[in-house]
Scaffold this motif. Structure first.
Motif, PDB file in Angstrom:
ATOM      1  N   GLY A 120     -29.556  12.504  16.585  1.00 11.91           N
ATOM      2  CA  GLY A 120     -28.001  12.441  16.654  1.00 11.91           C
ATOM      3  C   GLY A 120     -27.447  13.754  16.239  1.00 11.91           C
ATOM      4  O   GLY A 120     -27.625  14.573  15.558  1.00 11.91           O
ATOM      5  N   ALA A 121     -26.493  14.076  16.861  1.00 13.74           N
ATOM      6  CA  ALA A 121     -25.321  15.094  16.265  1.00 13.74           C
ATOM      7  C   ALA A 121     -25.559  16.717  16.509  1.00 13.74           C
ATOM      8  O   ALA A 121     -26.487  16.630  17.381  1.00 13.74           O
ATOM      9  CB  ALA A 121     -24.428  14.792  15.176  1.00 13.74           C
ATOM     10  N   GLY A 148     -29.144  15.662  18.543  1.00 11.48           N
ATOM     11  CA  GLY A 148     -28.621  14.514  20.127  1.00 11.48           C
ATOM     12  C   GLY A 148     -28.560  15.782  20.940  1.00 11.48           C
ATOM     13  O   GLY A 148     -28.002  15.054  21.923  1.00 11.48           O
ATOM     14  N   TYR A 149     -28.927  16.690  20.888  1.00  8.70           N
ATOM     15  CA  TYR A 149     -29.462  17.282  22.045  1.00  8.70           C
ATOM     16  C   TYR A 149     -30.351  18.363  22.679  1.00  8.70           C
ATOM     17  O   TYR A 149     -30.678  19.196  21.959  1.00  8.70           O
ATOM     18  CB  TYR A 149     -27.858  18.838  22.460  1.00  8.70           C
ATOM     19  N   GLY A 173     -27.604   8.269  16.880  1.00 11.26           N
ATOM     20  CA  GLY A 173     -26.161   8.764  17.106  1.00 11.26           C
ATOM     21  C   GLY A 173     -26.143   9.412  18.161  1.00 11.26           C
ATOM     22  O   GLY A 173     -26.450  11.043  18.107  1.00 11.26           O
ATOM     23  N   LEU A 174     -26.281   9.670  20.146  1.00 11.43           N
ATOM     24  CA  LEU A 174     -25.987  10.157  20.893  1.00 11.43           C
ATOM     25  C   LEU A 174     -24.581   9.720  21.728  1.00 11.43           C
ATOM     26  O   LEU A 174     -24.208  10.429  22.795  1.00 11.43           O
ATOM     27  CB  LEU A 174     -27.161  10.019  21.587  1.00 11.43           C
ATOM     28  N   GLY A 175     -23.843   8.263  20.920  1.00  7.08           N
ATOM     29  CA  GLY A 175     -22.829   8.084  21.562  1.00  7.08           C
ATOM     30  C   GLY A 175     -23.789   6.920  22.321  1.00  7.08           C
ATOM     31  O   GLY A 175     -24.340   6.845  22.626  1.00  7.08           O
ATOM     32  N   SER A 176     -21.813   6.106  22.278  1.00  5.21           N
ATOM     33  CA  SER A 176     -23.425   4.979  24.180  1.00  5.21           C
ATOM     34  C   SER A 176     -22.413   5.299  25.155  1.00  5.21           C
ATOM     35  O   SER A 176     -21.270   6.096  25.244  1.00  5.21           O
ATOM     36  CB  SER A 176     -22.227   3.834  23.239  1.00  5.21           C
ATOM     37  N   ARG A 178     -25.408   6.758  25.590  1.00  2.94           N
ATOM     38  CA  ARG A 178     -26.714   7.458  25.168  1.00  2.94           C
ATOM     39  C   ARG A 178     -27.594   6.650  24.809  1.00  2.94           C
ATOM     40  O   ARG A 178     -29.150   7.354  24.959  1.00  2.94           O
ATOM     41  CB  ARG A 178     -25.896   8.145  25.895  1.00  2.94           C
ATOM     42  N   GLY A 199     -23.642   5.639  16.880  1.00  7.09           N
ATOM     43  CA  GLY A 199     -22.683   6.638  18.090  1.00  7.09           C
ATOM     44  C   GLY A 199     -22.354   7.955  16.326  1.00  7.09           C
ATOM     45  O   GLY A 199     -23.237   8.382  16.198  1.00  7.09           O
ATOM     46  N   GLY A 200     -21.333   7.819  16.279  1.00  4.99           N
ATOM     47  CA  GLY A 200     -20.770   9.295  15.399  1.00  4.99           C
ATOM     48  C   GLY A 200     -21.076   9.137  14.146  1.00  4.99           C
ATOM     49  O   GLY A 200     -20.466  10.024  13.285  1.00  4.99           O
ATOM     50  N   ASP A 203     -22.151  12.410  11.828  1.00  5.99           N
ATOM     51  CA  ASP A 203     -20.138  13.309  12.051  1.00  5.99           C
ATOM     52  C   ASP A 203     -19.713  12.007  10.554  1.00  5.99           C
ATOM     53  O   ASP A 203     -19.311  13.623  10.138  1.00  5.99           O
ATOM     54  CB  ASP A 203     -19.549  13.273  13.171  1.00  5.99           C
ATOM     55  N   ARG A 226      -8.478   6.337  14.214  1.00  9.00           N
ATOM     56  CA  ARG A 226      -9.310   6.681  14.663  1.00  9.00           C
ATOM     57  C   ARG A 226      -8.495   7.672  15.207  1.00  9.00           C
ATOM     58  O   ARG A 226      -8.729   8.998  15.637  1.00  9.00           O
ATOM     59  CB  ARG A 226     -10.519   6.183  15.075  1.00  9.00           C
ATOM     60  N   ARG A 233      -9.451  10.112  21.882  1.00  5.47           N
ATOM     61  CA  ARG A 233      -9.952   9.183  22.445  1.00  5.47           C
ATOM     62  C   ARG A 233      -9.612   7.738  23.281  1.00  5.47           C
ATOM     63  O   ARG A 233     -10.133   6.867  23.072  1.00  5.47           O
ATOM     64  CB  ARG A 233     -10.582   8.632  20.501  1.00  5.47           C
ATOM     65  N   ARG A 236     -10.535   6.317  25.864  1.00  3.83           N
ATOM     66  CA  ARG A 236     -11.396   5.278  25.962  1.00  3.83           C
ATOM     67  C   ARG A 236     -11.113   3.988  25.038  1.00  3.83           C
ATOM     68  O   ARG A 236     -11.162   2.816  25.376  1.00  3.83           O
ATOM     69  CB  ARG A 236     -12.601   5.785  24.970  1.00  3.83           C
TER      70      ARG A 236
HETATM   71  N1  UDP Z   1     -23.768  13.609  21.300  1.00  6.24           N
HETATM   72  C1  UDP Z   1     -25.016  13.675  20.979  1.00  6.24           C
HETATM   73  N2  UDP Z   1     -25.889  14.195  22.104  1.00  6.24           N
HETATM   74  C2  UDP Z   1     -25.025  13.945  22.833  1.00  6.24           C
HETATM   75  C3  UDP Z   1     -24.004  14.011  23.145  1.00  6.24           C
HETATM   76  C4  UDP Z   1     -23.093  13.668  21.862  1.00  6.24           C
HETATM   77  O1  UDP Z   1     -26.190  13.757  19.819  1.00  6.24           O
HETATM   78  O2  UDP Z   1     -25.637  14.582  24.093  1.00  6.24           O
HETATM   79  C5  UDP Z   1     -23.759  13.005  19.401  1.00  6.24           C
HETATM   80  C6  UDP Z   1     -21.682  13.597  19.144  1.00  6.24           C
HETATM   81  O3  UDP Z   1     -21.900  15.048  18.228  1.00  6.24           O
HETATM   82  C7  UDP Z   1     -21.236  13.173  18.378  1.00  6.24           C
HETATM   83  C8  UDP Z   1     -22.067  10.951  18.778  1.00  6.24           C
HETATM   84  O4  UDP Z   1     -23.582  11.481  19.753  1.00  6.24           O
HETATM   85  O5  UDP Z   1     -22.399  12.924  16.451  1.00  6.24           O
HETATM   86  C9  UDP Z   1     -21.184  10.331  19.669  1.00  6.24           C
HETATM   87  O6  UDP Z   1     -20.101  10.403  18.594  1.00  6.24           O
HETATM   88  P1  UDP Z   1     -18.681   8.835  19.102  1.00  6.24           P
HETATM   89  O7  UDP Z   1     -18.220   8.882  17.703  1.00  6.24           O
HETATM   90  O8  UDP Z   1     -18.751   9.614  20.377  1.00  6.24           O
HETATM   91  O9  UDP Z   1     -19.477   7.638  19.057  1.00  6.24           O
HETATM   92  P2  UDP Z   1     -18.779   6.740  19.868  1.00  6.24           P
HETATM   93  O10 UDP Z   1     -17.182   6.450  19.173  1.00  6.24           O
HETATM   94  O11 UDP Z   1     -19.755   6.882  20.743  1.00  6.24           O
HETATM   95  O12 UDP Z   1     -19.777   5.061  18.818  1.00  6.24           O
END
Ligand code: UDP
Length: 257
Positions: A120-121, A148-149, A173-176, A178, A199-200, A203, A226, A233, A236
């Motif tokens: 992730g990230a 995560g890309y 940790g790709l975000g939800s 995903r 999630g994040g 980060d 946040r 955000r 959301r």
């Molecule tokens: N992210 C990733 N790949 C992607 C899109 C997002 O790794 O294709 C990562 C992004 O860099 C961040 C995390 O996913 O580290 C999403 O964080 P966010 O705080 O939005 O997560 P959530 O609120 O869904 O828990």
């Protein structure tokens, strides 16, 4: 330490349904113990840490709803879920966040020599996060990590690597949604391990994003922190009142049945 782990798993009695999503209602430490028991038995589990936004997503996306239904555990990540449980007279004692569950598991992983894998990230963020993890848990076995890309070809390579390394815990940790979709699609290939969307969290682990100070968290104001620090955000977060309204409606309907 090993003996102090509770022998029981989370049973249906330890869950509460909120808008058709079965949430774990045990305290956080007990939930972490449960996951550690699964690791000890070399079992495979899929954990979703869900906030109101994720619950609302189950109404918009039927395939995501199926994923949530088929996961092993859904934890209450978000004060909105705790409030909803109280509105429905099925109180959940506390939040079980992805970040805190991951940190709790890492602490045990270091002591028990369990291996971990992170996905992730952004690449630089993940590298900083891994450095910080090594500094904080020097004995921890990090089997592998990557940003995560990635393309779908790379995705299969990640899956193959995890299949081969068989880490005890995989944090995604790709975000939800995903991250949940990635775990769901690849889950059948794995023999064992705890797979959890975080999630994040990388980060935060990297130090690039700060979590709300302890006092804000204690006052259940992490969401507001946040919102102030990441104002984009806002849109959301509009899901929260919609979620609470839906819960209220469910309660009213149940009362007239
Ligand atoms: N992210 C990733 N790949 C992607 C899109 C997002 O790794 O294709 C990562 C992004 O860099 C961040 C995390 O996913 O580290 C999403 O964080 P966010 O705080 O939005 O997560 P959530 O609120 O869904 O828990």
């Amino acid at each position: 330490m090993e003996n102090t782990l509770r022998k029981i798993d989370i049973k249906n009695d330890d869950r509460v349904e909120i808008l058709n999503v079965p949430f774990v209602k045990t305290p956080k430490d007990q939930f972490i113990d449960t996951l550690l028991n699964h690791i000890k038995r070399k079992e495979k589990k899929f954990v979703i840490t869900a906030n109101p936004e994720i619950v609302m997503q189950t109404f918009k996306d039927p395939s995501f709803k199926q994923i949530v239904k088929q996961s092993s555990y859904v934890t209450p990540d978000g004060i909105g879920i705790v409030i909803a449980s109280k509105m429905l007279n099925k109180p959940i004692p506390e939040r079980i966040t992805g970040f805190e569950t991951m940190m709790g598991l890492l602490l045990h992983a270091e002591k028990k020599d369990h291996s971990v894998y992170f996905i992730g990230a952004k690449d630089t963020t993940m590298k900083k996060a891994v450095n910080n993890v090594h500094a904080r848990f020097p004995g921890l076995r990090v089997a592998g990590f990557r940003d995560g890309y990635f393309s779908s070809d790379e995705s299969s390579k990640i899956c193959d690597e995890i299949k081969q390394l068989q880490p005890d815990m995989v944090f995604v940790g790709l975000g939800s949604p995903r991250q949940e979709k990635w775990i769901y699609e690849n889950f059948k290939h794995f023999k064992k391990g705890i797979f959890m969307g975080v999630g994040g969290s990388f980060d935060v682990l990297s130090g690039e994003v700060k979590r709300a100070p302890r006092l804000w968290r204690k006052l259940n104001l992490e969401w507001m922190y946040r919102l102030i620090t990441q104002p984009w955000r806002f849109k959301r977060m509009l899901e929260l009142p919609k979620f609470l309204f839906k819960v209220f409606k469910e309660k009213a309907e149940a009362g007239t049945r």
